[in-house]
Design an enzyme around this catalytic site. Structure first.
Site, PDB file in Angstrom:
ATOM      1  N   TYR A  32       0.684  -1.948   0.076  1.00  0.00           N
ATOM      2  CA  TYR A  32       0.411  -0.161  -0.419  1.00  0.00           C
ATOM      3  C   TYR A  32       1.240   1.397   0.428  1.00  0.00           C
ATOM      4  O   TYR A  32       2.318   0.908  -0.034  1.00  0.00           O
ATOM      5  CB  TYR A  32      -0.934   0.406   1.189  1.00  0.00           C
ATOM      6  CG  TYR A  32      -0.512   0.159   2.591  1.00  0.00           C
ATOM      7  CD1 TYR A  32      -0.213   1.361   3.333  1.00  0.00           C
ATOM      8  CD2 TYR A  32       0.749  -0.009   3.417  1.00  0.00           C
ATOM      9  CE1 TYR A  32      -0.546   1.928   4.745  1.00  0.00           C
ATOM     10  CE2 TYR A  32       1.077  -0.584   4.379  1.00  0.00           C
ATOM     11  CZ  TYR A  32       1.135   1.096   4.900  1.00  0.00           C
ATOM     12  OH  TYR A  32       1.814   1.560   6.123  1.00  0.00           O
ATOM     13  N   LYS A 153       6.513  -2.497   1.855  1.00  0.00           N
ATOM     14  CA  LYS A 153       5.357  -1.695   2.561  1.00  0.00           C
ATOM     15  C   LYS A 153       4.084  -2.506   2.286  1.00  0.00           C
ATOM     16  O   LYS A 153       3.946  -1.810   1.503  1.00  0.00           O
ATOM     17  CB  LYS A 153       5.189  -0.526   2.209  1.00  0.00           C
ATOM     18  CG  LYS A 153       4.249   0.810   2.571  1.00  0.00           C
ATOM     19  CD  LYS A 153       4.034   2.162   2.307  1.00  0.00           C
ATOM     20  CE  LYS A 153       3.050   2.973   3.333  1.00  0.00           C
ATOM     21  NZ  LYS A 153       3.986   3.494   4.396  1.00  0.00           N
ATOM     22  N   GLU A 186      12.919   2.683  13.827  1.00  0.00           N
ATOM     23  CA  GLU A 186      12.352   4.189  13.785  1.00  0.00           C
ATOM     24  C   GLU A 186      10.675   3.649  14.558  1.00  0.00           C
ATOM     25  O   GLU A 186      11.248   2.756  15.386  1.00  0.00           O
ATOM     26  CB  GLU A 186      11.777   3.368  12.427  1.00  0.00           C
ATOM     27  CG  GLU A 186      10.851   1.751  11.922  1.00  0.00           C
ATOM     28  CD  GLU A 186      10.020   1.610  10.440  1.00  0.00           C
ATOM     29  OE1 GLU A 186      10.595   2.661   9.382  1.00  0.00           O
ATOM     30  OE2 GLU A 186       9.820   0.846  10.423  1.00  0.00           O
ATOM     31  N   LEU A 210      11.482   0.891   7.131  1.00  0.00           N
ATOM     32  CA  LEU A 210      10.814   1.571   5.934  1.00  0.00           C
ATOM     33  C   LEU A 210      11.445   2.594   5.175  1.00  0.00           C
ATOM     34  O   LEU A 210      11.762   3.076   5.467  1.00  0.00           O
ATOM     35  CB  LEU A 210       9.771   1.979   6.259  1.00  0.00           C
ATOM     36  CG  LEU A 210       8.345   2.103   5.200  1.00  0.00           C
ATOM     37  CD1 LEU A 210       8.271   1.433   4.191  1.00  0.00           C
ATOM     38  CD2 LEU A 210       7.350   3.065   5.561  1.00  0.00           C
TER      39      LEU A 210
END
Length: 288
Positions: A32, A153, A186, A210
């Site tokens: 996505y 992702k 992250e 990511l």
């Protein structure tokens, strides 16, 4: 009435239906993107499309639709939902799953038609570009327990969801994650930047991080202003001693963090280098 896009058609979101045998539903077998727009202009559209293509390739999902196809979908959703959303800041969610099969099998089936889905939603306005007025975030810390391919992702976001819920239950707005070596990866839905001894730093990209589009744009916008960013391993101790900490994402843009685990970041106020960063981002963000 929100209008969505599903497999080439535009229809009310409440009427959009997919098969319960869709692999995106059964396995999270899809990717996505969330493309932010401001006043009808997409931010980082080309970069989002490039990451989407890379994700599809890594999952071996065939999608013949070029970037221009998705640009038309984005523009149509903005137009069709303009009166409903009544917002200058709108996100466009795009999801492509491998498609629906007749049976449930872990192996990739042959010759499936991917399921294409997109919808528009109002997002919070961009942060006020004034360090004296913007509100900083209060965040938690947690050990990263997600899978080893966070660079994709994927719609398989359960690990991120569980981490975010942990932070929420602690009364925080996000949670910054670290690995078993006490190095920052992250946040649950954001990338991390710090300012340490006046130098802007962010963890280097690997399978645990990511490749955030806003992260990429922030670095490139700062470079255009002659400000360099070090992509380097960030020990947890350096995060906790930093003068400034920021989180970046499509919805947050550059969000300053003023408290971690109840302790102030720096002097507990939004920093002056954040001010430089948000000004550079606002100047260049539509150029990518």
């Amino acid at each position: 009435m929100t209008i969505a896009f599903l497999n080439g058609d535009y229809l009310p979101l409440a009427e959009a239906r997919i098969s319960p045998m869709d692999r995106g539903f059964l396995f999270g077998d899809g990717i996505y993107e969330v493309i932010p727009t401001l006043q009808g202009k997409p931010i980082g559209f080309n970069a989002h499309m490039a990451r989407m293509r890379q994700g599809l390739e890594m999952l071996e999902i065939s999608s013949p639709f070029p970037a221009d196809y998705w640009r038309a979908v984005v523009n149509s959703l903005l137009t069709k939902n303009n009166e409903l959303l009544q917002s200058e800041s709108v996100g466009i969610y795009i999801q492509i799953s491998r498609g629906a099969d007749a049976t449930r099998s872990h192996a990739y089936p042959d010759d499936l038609t991917p399921t294409l889905f997109a919808f528009a939603f109002a997002t919070p306005p961009p942060p006020v570009p004034d360090a004296s007025k913007v509100k900083g975030l209060h965040v938690a810390l947690g050990e990263d327990k997600r899978w080893q391919r966070c660079n994709i992702k994927s719609t398989s976001l359960l690990g991120n969801v569980m981490h975010f819920e942990q932070g929420k239950r602690e009364g925080k707005q996000e949670i910054i994650l670290f690995n078993r070596h006490k190095e920052i990866s992250e946040a649950s839905s954001s990338n991390v930047f710090i300012v340490s001894n006046g130098v802007i730093k962010t963890p280097p990209l690997d399978h645990q991080i990511l490749p955030g589009i806003t992260r990429k744009l922030v670095i490139e916008c700062l470079v255009k202003e002659g400000i360099l960013v070090e992509e380097t391993v960030l020990p947890l101790a350096e995060l906790l001693a930093a003068e400034e900490v920021w989180l970046t994402s499509s919805s947050k843009e550059i969000a300053p963090v003023i408290e971690i685990e109840g302790k102030p970041v720096g002097n507990g106020k939004v920093g002056k280098i954040w001010q430089q960063a948000i000004e550079a981002f606002n100047q260049h963000k539509f150029n990518f």
